[in-house]
Design an enzyme around this catalytic site. Sequence first.
Site, PDB file in Angstrom:
ATOM      1  CB  CYS A  90      -0.977  -0.007   1.137  1.00 39.47           C
ATOM      2  SG  CYS A  90      -1.928  -1.574   1.644  1.00 39.47           S
TER       3      CYS A  90
ATOM      4  NE  ARG B  43       4.266   1.691  -1.593  1.00 41.37           N
ATOM      5  CZ  ARG B  43       5.525   0.942  -1.292  1.00 41.37           C
ATOM      6  NH1 ARG B  43       6.580   1.349  -1.815  1.00 41.37           N
ATOM      7  NH2 ARG B  43       5.425   0.213  -0.107  1.00 41.37           N
TER       8      ARG B  43
ATOM      9  CD1 TRP C 134      -3.376  -4.540  -4.558  1.00 39.38           C
ATOM     10  CD2 TRP C 134      -2.411  -5.904  -3.198  1.00 39.38           C
ATOM     11  NE1 TRP C 134      -3.052  -5.797  -5.134  1.00 39.38           N
ATOM     12  CE2 TRP C 134      -2.548  -6.539  -4.153  1.00 39.38           C
ATOM     13  CE3 TRP C 134      -1.776  -6.594  -1.981  1.00 39.38           C
ATOM     14  CZ2 TRP C 134      -2.186  -8.186  -4.457  1.00 39.38           C
ATOM     15  CZ3 TRP C 134      -1.512  -7.875  -2.050  1.00 39.38           C
ATOM     16  CH2 TRP C 134      -1.632  -8.602  -3.292  1.00 39.38           C
TER      17      TRP C 134
ATOM     18  CG  ASN D  29       1.895   0.943   3.610  1.00 41.47           C
ATOM     19  OD1 ASN D  29       0.669   0.986   3.731  1.00 41.47           O
ATOM     20  ND2 ASN D  29       2.753   1.549   2.994  1.00 41.47           N
ATOM     21  N   GLY D  30       1.591  -2.897   5.931  1.00 44.39           N
ATOM     22  CA  GLY D  30       1.999  -4.116   6.579  1.00 44.39           C
ATOM     23  C   GLY D  30       1.098  -5.076   7.025  1.00 44.39           C
TER      24      GLY D  30
ATOM     25  CD  GLU E  67       9.693 -11.577 -17.086  1.00 50.54           C
ATOM     26  OE1 GLU E  67       9.616 -12.279 -16.064  1.00 50.54           O
ATOM     27  OE2 GLU E  67       9.644 -10.292 -17.035  1.00 50.54           O
TER      28      GLU E  67
ATOM     29  CE  LYS F  26       6.259  -9.114 -17.139  1.00 52.49           C
ATOM     30  NZ  LYS F  26       7.421  -9.178 -16.471  1.00 52.49           N
TER      31      LYS F  26
ATOM     32  CD  GLU G  55       3.453  -9.628 -13.991  1.00 50.89           C
ATOM     33  OE1 GLU G  55       3.576  -9.163 -12.949  1.00 50.89           O
ATOM     34  OE2 GLU G  55       4.116  -9.496 -15.012  1.00 50.89           O
TER      35      GLU G  55
ATOM     36  CG  HIS H 240       9.982 -35.753 -20.096  1.00 52.17           C
ATOM     37  ND1 HIS H 240      10.461 -37.072 -20.311  1.00 52.17           N
ATOM     38  CD2 HIS H 240      10.846 -35.141 -20.847  1.00 52.17           C
ATOM     39  CE1 HIS H 240      11.548 -37.114 -20.811  1.00 52.17           C
ATOM     40  NE2 HIS H 240      11.991 -35.782 -21.268  1.00 52.17           N
TER      41      HIS H 240
ATOM     42  CE  LYS I  13       7.158  -1.575 -10.386  1.00 48.53           C
ATOM     43  NZ  LYS I  13       7.229  -2.472 -11.438  1.00 48.53           N
TER      44      LYS I  13
HETATM   45  C1  AGP Z   1       6.692  -8.537 -12.336  1.00 44.90           C
HETATM   46  O1  AGP Z   1       6.277  -8.187 -13.588  1.00 44.90           O
HETATM   47  C2  AGP Z   1       5.976  -8.808 -11.331  1.00 44.90           C
HETATM   48  N1  AGP Z   1       4.938  -7.647 -11.077  1.00 44.90           N
HETATM   49  C3  AGP Z   1       6.486  -9.450 -10.126  1.00 44.90           C
HETATM   50  O2  AGP Z   1       6.728 -10.601 -10.416  1.00 44.90           O
HETATM   51  C4  AGP Z   1       7.637  -8.710  -9.405  1.00 44.90           C
HETATM   52  O3  AGP Z   1       8.814  -9.017 -10.208  1.00 44.90           O
HETATM   53  C5  AGP Z   1       7.817  -9.615  -8.021  1.00 44.90           C
HETATM   54  O4  AGP Z   1       6.992  -9.330  -7.144  1.00 44.90           O
HETATM   55  C6  AGP Z   1       9.432  -9.015  -7.426  1.00 44.90           C
HETATM   56  O5  AGP Z   1       9.412  -7.582  -7.194  1.00 44.90           O
HETATM   57  P1  AGP Z   1      10.709  -6.966  -6.773  1.00 44.90           P
HETATM   58  O6  AGP Z   1      11.384  -6.768  -8.165  1.00 44.90           O
HETATM   59  O7  AGP Z   1       9.979  -5.514  -6.327  1.00 44.90           O
HETATM   60  O8  AGP Z   1      11.362  -7.677  -5.833  1.00 44.90           O
END
Ligand code: AGP
Length: 606
Positions: free
Chosen positions: A2, A27, A74, A100-101, A476, A480, A483, A499, A601
């Site tokens: 957050c 965030r 969040w 936050n937390g 990766e 993408k 997400e 397999h 984020k």
């Molecule tokens: C990446 O597109 C993601 N949103 C997520 O996997 C991110 O890379 C992961 O949470 C790690 O975050 P950081 O790089 O801030 O540690």
Amino acid sequence: MCGISGIISSADVSGKLVESLRNLEYRGYDSCGIALLNGAGATVRKNIGYVADVAEKELFTDVKGRVGIAHTRWATHGKVTSGNAHPHLCCGGKTAVVHNGIITNYRKLKSDLIRKKHSFKSETDSEVVAHLIEENLKGGGSLEAAFIKALRMLEGSFAVAMISPGEPEKIFCGRNESPLILGLGENENYIGSDFNAFVEYTRNAVVLEDGEYAVVSREGYEIRRIGDLEPIERDILRIEWDVETARKGGYPHYMLKEIHEQPSTIGQVLEIPEEHIREMAEKMLSARNLFLMGVGTTYYSAMMGQYYFSSIAGIPAYALSSDEAPESASIGRNDLVLAVSQSGETYDTLRALKTAVKNGARTAAIVNVIGSSMARMAESVIMQGSGPEICVVSTKAATSQMLTLMRLALEVGALNGAIKPARKKALIEKLNGLPSVISDFLNEYSGFARSLAQRHAGHDSWLYLGRGVYYPVALESALKVKEVAYQHAEGMPAGFLKHGTIALIDDKIRSMVFFPPQAEKELFKTTVSAVEEIKARGGKVVAFHSSKSLANSGLLDDQLLLPKAHPFIAPIVSIVAAQLYAYFTATALGRNVDKPRALAKSVTVA
Ligand code: AGP
């Protein structure tokens, strides 16, 4: 997870608080709110939705005040409702709190408070803080004492900010395992969960450490330890990021802007002084075991590193997903753990790093955010210098991490004799050419990536396949599209398919295959074999590759023909191509590109 913001000034701060919330929205963005002091109590306005919508609907800027706190949420505890949005008030409506937390003992605290006749309006763990302060004030004493006492009662992680008419000229804040930073202006001061909260207003910041609290006034601030009230002197940090960098700069989305920034962010990594890279490489070489850790995209960056360390430096570097690392690997003295993280605050990676420290391992980090927890915790740090990455989906930060690991692999390889100086020099030249390769690719191939994405956006079940270093490329790339386009995409090694997963192949599931340059004969040949296995079972194959003969072979159902690139840097070209493909798939489907559903984020909770 957050975003927290706070401003104390001699003029109304409501407009600035809204601006600050907008800059923190990446965030977390399921709800938001503000609290301002302007008379007897604290006026709170909050609701669910994006900052711009809530601010307009709830008339945030109609509330006037010279001291205020704000929050963008969040959800972790409690549903996404207006009641669960922050700030939270105590029963008397005076003390307003943002948090936050995760407060792990909040249930016990809440039931004790309910027994003492406090009534709760939300399902959050955060609301207990406001009531605890109110309760602590009943015994007399200062607001500051009540605040500290409340912080001492909390278990878990927190960044907390509080305002109250009892002390109308102060903002109180404190942290444990959740970031909190002070911003120092002219007769106006700020607090924020990161620099974006106040970078428009000041570049001077002071970072709070775990177990510290601060009392911020218009003229200054005081930091003390929560435990023993010991005063803390801390150097002022100068933030070099400019405001415009954090804005879209003409692009429709931050994601596209950040994809296009890669020639420059990759250039930044190439600017990191060689001595700095060598220092880290020496540590890597002297370690008993080398572990590269990240989670989500950063795990895939670490995996790319694993392949480069193996092929270039001839040493094993074990990539671990940091969420599983403490349980899956026995890490101890003389091992080196290198954490990879854009934010430097990700809970899983931070936990893995802390476990490594506890077990006596040495630590290092590749981090983007200056002053973040990991940047401060690790013994050796390389700042990747990618600038603020606002889109929730990581693009430019990821390629910079990969590049940094490639530079480290080259340096380790040179130090241990796995590669001769001439080869190192030749590969460094290839790396130095990468910004212009990526820039040409973005200028000349974006249209092809867009058409390909538009042709296939309607297919929502995919296998993403690659061999060798193209396996993490596939992982990766699959992440993408998951997400940002919400498509099902399962990344796996192309050799693994036969397999078991090959049983899924039919005319409905599509395969996206990532090829190495044809010069990598064996890898290329075995990737072709995987495609043939799919085609033999009636599957449809789309491929990213740079081979004219493959393009004309009739084997593929569709393709993105990439520019020819040296095998050392070609995987990065594929990653950038897949970022564009995911972006254009998402826009074709009308997705919320910069803020995909359910994501944040920076994931700072377990
Ligand atoms: C990446 O597109 C993601 N949103 C997520 O996997 C991110 O890379 C992961 O949470 C790690 O975050 P950081 O790089 O801030 O540690």
